[in-house]
Scaffold this motif. Structure first.
Motif, mmCIF file in Angstrom:
data_model
loop_
_atom_site.group_PDB
_atom_site.id
_atom_site.type_symbol
_atom_site.label_atom_id
_atom_site.label_comp_id
_atom_site.label_asym_id
_atom_site.label_seq_id
_atom_site.Cartn_x
_atom_site.Cartn_y
_atom_site.Cartn_z
ATOM 1 N N ASN A 187 0.850 -1.201 0.000
ATOM 2 C CA ASN A 187 0.000 0.000 0.000
ATOM 3 C C ASN A 187 0.881 1.246 0.000
ATOM 4 O O ASN A 187 2.111 1.155 -0.010
ATOM 5 C CB ASN A 187 -0.965 -0.035 1.186
ATOM 6 N N LYS A 188 0.237 2.404 0.011
ATOM 7 C CA LYS A 188 1.034 3.637 -0.171
ATOM 8 C C LYS A 188 1.961 3.869 1.000
ATOM 9 O O LYS A 188 2.964 4.581 0.867
ATOM 10 C CB LYS A 188 0.143 4.837 -0.474
ATOM 11 N N GLU A 189 1.719 3.244 2.154
ATOM 12 C CA GLU A 189 2.653 3.340 3.282
ATOM 13 C C GLU A 189 3.842 2.384 3.104
ATOM 14 O O GLU A 189 4.773 2.372 3.904
ATOM 15 C CB GLU A 189 1.943 3.001 4.597
ATOM 16 N N GLY A 190 3.748 1.523 2.074
ATOM 17 C CA GLY A 190 4.845 0.578 1.846
ATOM 18 C C GLY A 190 4.702 -0.696 2.653
ATOM 19 O O GLY A 190 5.596 -1.535 2.670
ATOM 20 N N ASN A 191 3.528 -0.853 3.309
ATOM 21 C CA ASN A 191 3.276 -2.119 4.005
ATOM 22 C C ASN A 191 2.484 -3.059 3.107
ATOM 23 O O ASN A 191 1.954 -2.634 2.074
ATOM 24 C CB ASN A 191 2.512 -1.845 5.313
ATOM 25 N N VAL A 192 2.396 -4.311 3.507
ATOM 26 C CA VAL A 192 1.787 -5.330 2.652
ATOM 27 C C VAL A 192 0.271 -5.140 2.590
ATOM 28 O O VAL A 192 -0.380 -4.982 3.618
ATOM 29 C CB VAL A 192 2.105 -6.747 3.180
ATOM 30 N N ALA A 193 -0.284 -5.090 1.395
ATOM 31 C CA ALA A 193 -1.744 -5.015 1.234
ATOM 32 C C ALA A 193 -2.293 -6.395 0.876
ATOM 33 O O ALA A 193 -2.887 -7.077 1.708
ATOM 34 C CB ALA A 193 -2.121 -3.982 0.171
#
Ligand SMILES: Cc1[nH+]cc(COP(=O)(O)O)c(CN[C@@H](CCC(=O)O)C(=O)O)c1O
Length: 306
Positions: free
Chosen positions: A185-191
């Motif tokens: 996701n845009k935070e760079g965490n796994v979506a």
């Protein structure tokens, strides 16, 4: 047609497969203003049974809500149409694809008073990521394309136009020799995956991103969470999974109506766990298939018999 299915339900009647067409100035074709569902019917010991039809129907109606798209058919009409379609075609194990979209009328982004068209198709569909994937797992790549944020476009609606994000990510992976992508996701965490939710197993506990991570509220995801908890697993169902945690996971797997429960054996060529289907994944995959093929009478309320 190659899928050996002759009819499709379209706007209230059954039409020949080849006649199920739309005008090229259909609003949904130009602006992605459509919604859809993916549902599986399984050939069980008690005959064909649609898995969690009511929940899929709930989501189908809800997906239209952000777009003021009201379906001009009741739940009963869509249910009866689907059951009749499967009976006419003699379909037992199959994939059901309801779709609704702003139809032909005025063009311009505003759908104004364009009609809402609805169709339901069904066809036999095997293992989404390949027959061997269910056992051996798949090799995935973390896409350079991020998932759109739920604050930008509602990720909990199955909006047809959104799937260009999935197409970009999935095709980038396949272009690079992988079977599927993982999308951050845009935070760079796994979506999730382009068409799947994702689960991580670490030290015997199970983690999966929650809605705040810009994911689809998957029905298979929710079913597998319940099956895992019934088997005594601790499931963190609103996890924030950092990109780095993918490498140190003991196990990873996808869930989805099409993907069912598919193990992930490598991420960007980093071997995950033992490099094949992990033990927790295997246990939950077996529990899932025992459930949907009705080798257990658990959760009978999840099944609509054809
Ligand atoms: C983005 C996304 N995330 C998660 C899921 C899993 O949700 P659920 O099916 O409710 O467990 C799906 C379903 N993807 C559908 C479309 C696949 C396609 O190629 O089209 C599906 O699995 O039917 C998604 O499209």
């Amino acid at each position: 047609d190659e899928m050996d299915v002759d009819t499709i339900w379209q706007d209230g009647s059954f039409v020949d497969w080849d006649d199920a067409t739309v005008h090229v100035l259909t609003h949904g074709l130009h602006y992605g203003s459509g919604i859809f569902e993916g549902v599986r019917c399984y050939d069980t010991e008690n005959g064909p049974a649609i898995f969690r039809w009511e929940e899929h129907l709930d989501r189908f109606y809800q997906s239209g809500q952000p777009y003021d798209m009201e379906l001009p058919y009741s739940r009963e009409e869509l249910t009866e149409a689907t059951l009749e379609l499967l009976r006419r075609e003699g379909l037992e194990s199959c994939y059901i694809r309801p779709v609704a979209f702003y139809g032909y009328g005025s063009l311009g982004v505003s759908p104004k008073d364009n009609p809402v068209n609805v169709a339901i198709a069904a066809w036999p569909w095997g293992a989404y990521l390949g027959e061997e994937a269910l056992e051996r797992g798949v090799e995935v790549m973390i896409s350079s394309w991020r998932k759109h944020a739920s604050s930008q476009i509602p990720t909990n609606a199955k909006t047809t136009g959104l799937y260009v994000n999935s197409l970009l990510a999935g095709e980038e992976a396949r272009r690079n020799g992988y079977t599927e992508a993982i999308v951050l996701n845009k935070e760079g965490n796994v979506a999730e995956g382009p068409g799947e939710n994702i689960f991580l197993v670490r030290d015997g506990e199970i983690y999966t991103p929650g809605l705040s991570e810009s994911i689809l509220d998957g029905i298979t995801r929710n079913s597998v969470i319940e099956l895992a908890r019934e088997r005594g697993y601790t499931v963190h169902d609103r996890a924030t999974i950092s990109r780095g945690e993918l490498n140190t996971a003991d196990e990873l797997f996808f869930t989805g109506t099409a993907a069912e429960v598919t193990p992930i054996r490598k991420v960007d060529n980093v071997v995950i766990g033992n490099g094949s289907r992990g033990p927790v994944t295997e246990e939950l995959q077996q529990a899932f298939f025992d459930l949907v093929e009705r080798r257990t009478d658990a959760h009978d309320e999840w099944f609509t018999y054809v």
